[in-house]
Design a protein around this motif. Sequence first.
Motif, mmCIF file in Angstrom:
data_model
loop_
_atom_site.group_PDB
_atom_site.id
_atom_site.type_symbol
_atom_site.label_atom_id
_atom_site.label_comp_id
_atom_site.label_asym_id
_atom_site.label_seq_id
_atom_site.Cartn_x
_atom_site.Cartn_y
_atom_site.Cartn_z
ATOM 1 N N MET A 139 0.861 -1.196 0.000
ATOM 2 C CA MET A 139 0.000 0.000 0.000
ATOM 3 C C MET A 139 0.891 1.237 0.000
ATOM 4 O O MET A 139 1.834 1.339 0.764
ATOM 5 C CB MET A 139 -0.862 -0.017 1.267
ATOM 6 C CG MET A 139 -2.108 0.837 1.156
ATOM 7 S SD MET A 139 -3.065 0.731 2.675
ATOM 8 C CE MET A 139 -3.727 -0.911 2.580
ATOM 9 N N ALA A 169 3.841 2.015 4.604
ATOM 10 C CA ALA A 169 3.751 0.602 4.970
ATOM 11 C C ALA A 169 5.057 0.080 5.546
ATOM 12 O O ALA A 169 5.068 -0.760 6.431
ATOM 13 C CB ALA A 169 3.351 -0.216 3.748
ATOM 14 N N GLU A 176 -11.529 -5.192 9.625
ATOM 15 C CA GLU A 176 -11.251 -6.586 9.259
ATOM 16 C C GLU A 176 -11.828 -6.934 7.889
ATOM 17 O O GLU A 176 -11.268 -7.760 7.162
ATOM 18 C CB GLU A 176 -11.811 -7.535 10.330
ATOM 19 C CG GLU A 176 -11.120 -7.308 11.670
ATOM 20 C CD GLU A 176 -11.425 -8.365 12.716
ATOM 21 O OE1 GLU A 176 -11.883 -9.463 12.344
ATOM 22 O OE2 GLU A 176 -11.210 -8.081 13.901
ATOM 23 N N ALA A 202 -9.371 -5.942 5.366
ATOM 24 C CA ALA A 202 -8.223 -6.860 5.380
ATOM 25 C C ALA A 202 -8.530 -8.109 4.562
ATOM 26 O O ALA A 202 -7.669 -8.623 3.856
ATOM 27 C CB ALA A 202 -7.865 -7.234 6.815
ATOM 28 N N ALA A 203 -9.750 -8.601 4.643
ATOM 29 C CA ALA A 203 -10.114 -9.817 3.926
ATOM 30 C C ALA A 203 -10.392 -9.532 2.447
ATOM 31 O O ALA A 203 -10.146 -10.370 1.587
ATOM 32 C CB ALA A 203 -11.345 -10.458 4.575
ATOM 33 N N PRO A 230 -6.392 -8.713 0.558
ATOM 34 C CA PRO A 230 -5.388 -9.285 1.476
ATOM 35 C C PRO A 230 -3.995 -8.689 1.252
ATOM 36 O O PRO A 230 -3.486 -8.686 0.131
ATOM 37 C CB PRO A 230 -5.410 -10.782 1.141
ATOM 38 C CG PRO A 230 -6.702 -11.009 0.421
ATOM 39 C CD PRO A 230 -7.014 -9.735 -0.284
ATOM 40 N N ASP A 231 -3.431 -8.162 2.324
ATOM 41 C CA ASP A 231 -2.055 -7.650 2.319
ATOM 42 C C ASP A 231 -1.323 -8.502 3.348
ATOM 43 O O ASP A 231 -1.380 -8.241 4.541
ATOM 44 C CB ASP A 231 -2.071 -6.167 2.710
ATOM 45 C CG ASP A 231 -0.667 -5.618 2.969
ATOM 46 O OD1 ASP A 231 0.330 -6.370 2.826
ATOM 47 O OD2 ASP A 231 -0.563 -4.426 3.335
ATOM 48 N N LEU A 232 -0.673 -9.564 2.858
ATOM 49 C CA LEU A 232 -0.190 -10.609 3.759
ATOM 50 C C LEU A 232 1.319 -10.642 3.888
ATOM 51 O O LEU A 232 1.882 -11.515 4.548
ATOM 52 C CB LEU A 232 -0.693 -11.986 3.262
ATOM 53 C CG LEU A 232 -2.212 -12.083 3.040
ATOM 54 C CD1 LEU A 232 -2.576 -13.428 2.432
ATOM 55 C CD2 LEU A 232 -2.978 -11.863 4.337
ATOM 56 N N ARG A 233 1.989 -9.717 3.185
ATOM 57 C CA ARG A 233 3.437 -9.608 3.344
ATOM 58 C C ARG A 233 3.873 -8.223 2.919
ATOM 59 O O ARG A 233 3.171 -7.553 2.152
ATOM 60 C CB ARG A 233 4.162 -10.680 2.528
ATOM 61 C CG ARG A 233 3.970 -10.538 1.038
ATOM 62 C CD ARG A 233 4.696 -11.628 0.259
ATOM 63 N NE ARG A 233 4.127 -11.792 -1.058
ATOM 64 C CZ ARG A 233 4.505 -11.092 -2.128
ATOM 65 N NH1 ARG A 233 5.461 -10.182 -2.026
ATOM 66 N NH2 ARG A 233 3.926 -11.280 -3.291
ATOM 67 N N HIS A 234 5.042 -7.844 3.404
ATOM 68 C CA HIS A 234 5.572 -6.526 3.077
ATOM 69 C C HIS A 234 5.867 -6.432 1.585
ATOM 70 O O HIS A 234 6.423 -7.363 0.994
ATOM 71 C CB HIS A 234 6.856 -6.302 3.882
ATOM 72 C CG HIS A 234 7.569 -5.051 3.512
ATOM 73 N ND1 HIS A 234 6.972 -3.815 3.547
ATOM 74 C CD2 HIS A 234 8.846 -4.844 3.085
ATOM 75 C CE1 HIS A 234 7.840 -2.900 3.163
ATOM 76 N NE2 HIS A 234 8.983 -3.496 2.875
ATOM 77 N N ASP A 235 5.493 -5.323 1.004
ATOM 78 C CA ASP A 235 5.732 -5.098 -0.420
ATOM 79 C C ASP A 235 7.033 -4.324 -0.568
ATOM 80 O O ASP A 235 7.113 -3.145 -0.238
ATOM 81 C CB ASP A 235 4.556 -4.303 -0.995
ATOM 82 C CG ASP A 235 4.727 -4.031 -2.480
ATOM 83 O OD1 ASP A 235 5.731 -4.518 -3.059
ATOM 84 O OD2 ASP A 235 3.865 -3.354 -3.045
ATOM 85 N N PHE A 236 8.069 -5.023 -1.044
ATOM 86 C CA PHE A 236 9.361 -4.364 -1.235
ATOM 87 C C PHE A 236 9.360 -3.500 -2.506
ATOM 88 O O PHE A 236 10.359 -2.905 -2.847
ATOM 89 C CB PHE A 236 10.485 -5.399 -1.363
ATOM 90 C CG PHE A 236 10.772 -6.138 -0.087
ATOM 91 C CD1 PHE A 236 11.714 -5.644 0.813
ATOM 92 C CD2 PHE A 236 10.117 -7.319 0.206
ATOM 93 C CE1 PHE A 236 11.991 -6.336 1.981
ATOM 94 C CE2 PHE A 236 10.403 -8.005 1.382
ATOM 95 C CZ PHE A 236 11.331 -7.523 2.267
ATOM 96 N N PRO A 266 8.378 -11.101 -5.238
ATOM 97 C CA PRO A 266 9.249 -11.740 -4.247
ATOM 98 C C PRO A 266 10.524 -12.280 -4.880
ATOM 99 O O PRO A 266 10.540 -12.617 -6.065
ATOM 100 C CB PRO A 266 8.394 -12.876 -3.687
ATOM 101 C CG PRO A 266 7.281 -13.074 -4.652
ATOM 102 C CD PRO A 266 7.078 -11.742 -5.318
ATOM 103 N N ALA A 287 -0.378 -13.354 -9.690
ATOM 104 C CA ALA A 287 -0.530 -12.468 -8.526
ATOM 105 C C ALA A 287 -1.775 -11.598 -8.614
ATOM 106 O O ALA A 287 -2.238 -11.306 -9.692
ATOM 107 C CB ALA A 287 0.701 -11.587 -8.378
#
Lengths: 558, 447
Positions: A1, A19, A530, A533-534, A537-543, A547, A558
């Motif tokens: 985000m 983020a 919530e 969130a569902a 879904p943001d379930l990991r850090h976006d570098f 990945p 994706a």
Amino acid sequence: MSVTERPAPPSGAPSDGDASGRGAAFSSPVGGEQLQVVEPLLFASSRTGRRDVRFPSLSEAARKAAESQPEVPKHARRTATARLPEVSELDLLRHFNRLSHLNHAIDLGFYPLGSCTMKYNPKVNEWAARLPGLSESHPLDPAELSQGSLELQWLLAELLREISGMAAVSLQPAAGAQGELSGLLMTRAYHRSRGEGEQRTKVLVPDSSHGTNAATASMVGYQTVTIRSNERGGIDLGALREALGPDTAALMITNPSTLGIFEDQIDQVVAAVHQVGAIAYMDGANLNAILGRFRAGDAGFDVMHFNLHKTFSTPHGGGGPGAGPVGVGERLAPFLPEPLPILVEGTDDEVRRNAWAGRNTPGARFALEEEGTRPQSIGKVRAFTGNFGMHLRAYTYIRSNGDAGLREVSDDAVLAANYLRVRLTDAYDLPYDRICKHEVVFSGRRQKRQHGVTTLDIAKAILDYRIHPPTIYFPLIVEEALMIEPTETESLETLDRFVDVMHEIADRAATDPSALKAAPTTTPVGRLDEAAAARRPDLRHDFGAAPAGSSARQEAGA
Amino acid sequence: MAYAPHTPADRDAMLAAVGVESVDDLFADIPNAVRARSFEIPPPLTEQEVRRELTRLAARNRIPEVSFLGAGAYRHLVPAAVMEVIGRSEFATAYTPYQPEVSQGTLQSIYEFQTLVCELTGMEVASASHYDGATATAEAALMACRLTRRDTVAVSSAVNPQVRRVLQTYCSGPGIRVVEVPADLGEAGSGLTPGEAAGSALDESVACLVVQQPNFFGGIEPMAELAEAAHRSGAQLVAVVEPTSLAILEAPGAYGADIVAAEGQPLGIPLSFGGPYVGLMAARMESVRQMPGRLVGATRDAAGRRGYVLTLQAREQHIRREKAASNICTNQALCALAATAYLSAVGPHGLREVAELSMVQTRHAVAALEAAGVARRRFSAPYFAEAAIQLRNAKRRHATLAEQGIVAGLPLEDAYPELGDCLLLAATELTTDDDVARLVEGLEATA
């Protein structure tokens, strides 16, 4: 985000940065009573080339010798480095210590989370877990080198056998749900061994049961049939008898129930189950209420599981690890998971007597059963022999308390729950008004109907008093349920303060319901969205890219 | 009770408030017929007494001076900082973060864990943890069955036997067939899973091919080829990996793995006689709704502050009951925290050093044994940090060395009768040149 997607904070509200946490700052106190801190992700303090742990260099001799061996082929080598944080040890510790400050925990305050038995976790247990002689023991070391670990597991199984009255215990399951899985797999293996595997397809569970019971039945390919409770909160014996038949594989029943009520017809329940040739399973999640008073084995249950992280004080760890040993009667003993630790030289009596006196038994030797010793075993449910670190903590706890202490655990746990029951009945509805065991279940329906304040609002309001809320909306058969389990380790002052807080919240529900709807206001964050969130879904850090090492195919997915 | 806070006056006050004479009255609802018949537990111990008892048991173990034993659990450095982090009682004495407002510490650390597992594996989504690598593998296979609506699992015989046995148990639940893909274990064999063998085991009923990288014998499998074979028949590739190896070996996401499972113990978790450890699981985002176990996601509160919550809970047992993706509830959160702290403490360079040291010291040991004429490498394929060696009287010599406090790996005979003269050796960064010398001397002396 990205920053631009973020909703603009209300004026005067704190800025928490993007983020990755860059630019996060201490907020200004809101309402003069809180200091909100947002801890950035650890990735934010990562700088190329920063190091914490270092490792020794290889000797020239080792390097040279290794050259004679085949190299890792080029096609198997990693192409993109994983973006692990590069941080100093101090920054690492500060990060996790600051995160820890955002948690509520037993060691910080009251935690009456029903069904979870959030009792004090004694520190001597942690001391024991860190003894190098135990923590450095490899699970596949030859038995000659692991006599202490094996003896400890054997002794714990003996103690759990006596506590439950079951014939044999396996420590292998890693959690209560895995104990259930083991229990139902044994149930099925038993029926199959009698030629009734095809015929018995149903597992009965009361409507007050834990979700794991039904989910476990599905994992074993059984169909779940729900049995209603009667008006007193017990299982409806008539409905049970009607549902039982030649197609019943087992009844899974939690006793005391999730309503905190002892099934006072338990003898008739077990008899009815056995009459149709089915297995009686006791979910031991609530064993904390009945130590020394009731043993599943004496009542004729065929199988039960223990939750070491509940009754026997091993830390819950933010969600785990736990341990879910499973005990069985004679009928199911051949089917227990393998391997069991066994005494191969020496007598049971002698080893027990010596261990209770703190002595080694000369000549005693333990080993793990060899594979195939019990050809009817359901096999292994996890690698090795279970969560040994939890076994040794539970052993320490049982030995510390001893017979008198364990009885007192249940006496005090039940006394505390009943104390809260009588002290709170004026403020909240009590659907089952009778003596309870380790927990009591209230309903917030009065607050909801009269003032529009839901149980969720009440729970959130409790947070502002530095108390963890009870379990809410469970069991499902109680409208607006508030399931309170005080445990035996909370002082009367703590219980009284909780009573005061619950009364104050009930008053506020009548006088200022909108304030409760806005709660909590003093926690690090407020009520979180919530649904969002569902939805996204943001379930990991976006570098900022795919990945490390991901393929084009994945990116497309994706 | 050792930890009772109540004075006699407190108990009296509570009994009076409840309106009963004695605590026994609170148990009047237990029918006489089923009251406990026995409770023969030894008497209470004081702290100094219980410490003596645990010290006694710890002293009954003998921690080997030299060990080349791995086979699924590895002796690595556990940095002091990692133990410090997981020892914080704010983490250790909290439970599942059902109330996110007072659980941001646990939730954010899980989000960081999920991120790190995705980075290591090259996958898009990672769960919050499973019991261990074996159950993560079993759950991954069941997940593949749900995704493909197929009911057979193909597993290489070079997957850790403990993992295969757990997989077998889990698959027996819903009646899923497990077929074995034979690895090339013959004399002069590669020790790897041949693509052709995988191909012939795969038909339309097979949901997934389960392969371990590096495999149980340390061998480096042709993962891209195996993934292709699986995908050709519409099956998924379940890659079972060892996390430190991922500093050197290709990320599963890059060779087409659909689901990744791993034992996370090497990441800063003590051996502790087999547990608690932590199972890692990662997959592609399109499969997330069939993924078992908890997931943490980022969101906002009403004031726009970032925060974390348990999410996509419609997969889980407490919401969906019998329709849940799994029955898992309690997981291994504190061990996941240890792994998170470990990966942060060692960083990308440290993890590479651990992998490199482990790999080179294993090669060093094998080369030294070969040079001394004590043993020979059993398989021809390149290996990572574990290798099968062949020598006469392997089991007996292993036992003799164990008496001297030297564990010469794992005898393979029990799990693989055809490898009866073999030992499986593993070295790590803790292995010294002196350890290698003692292993060689020890085995030489027992010839």
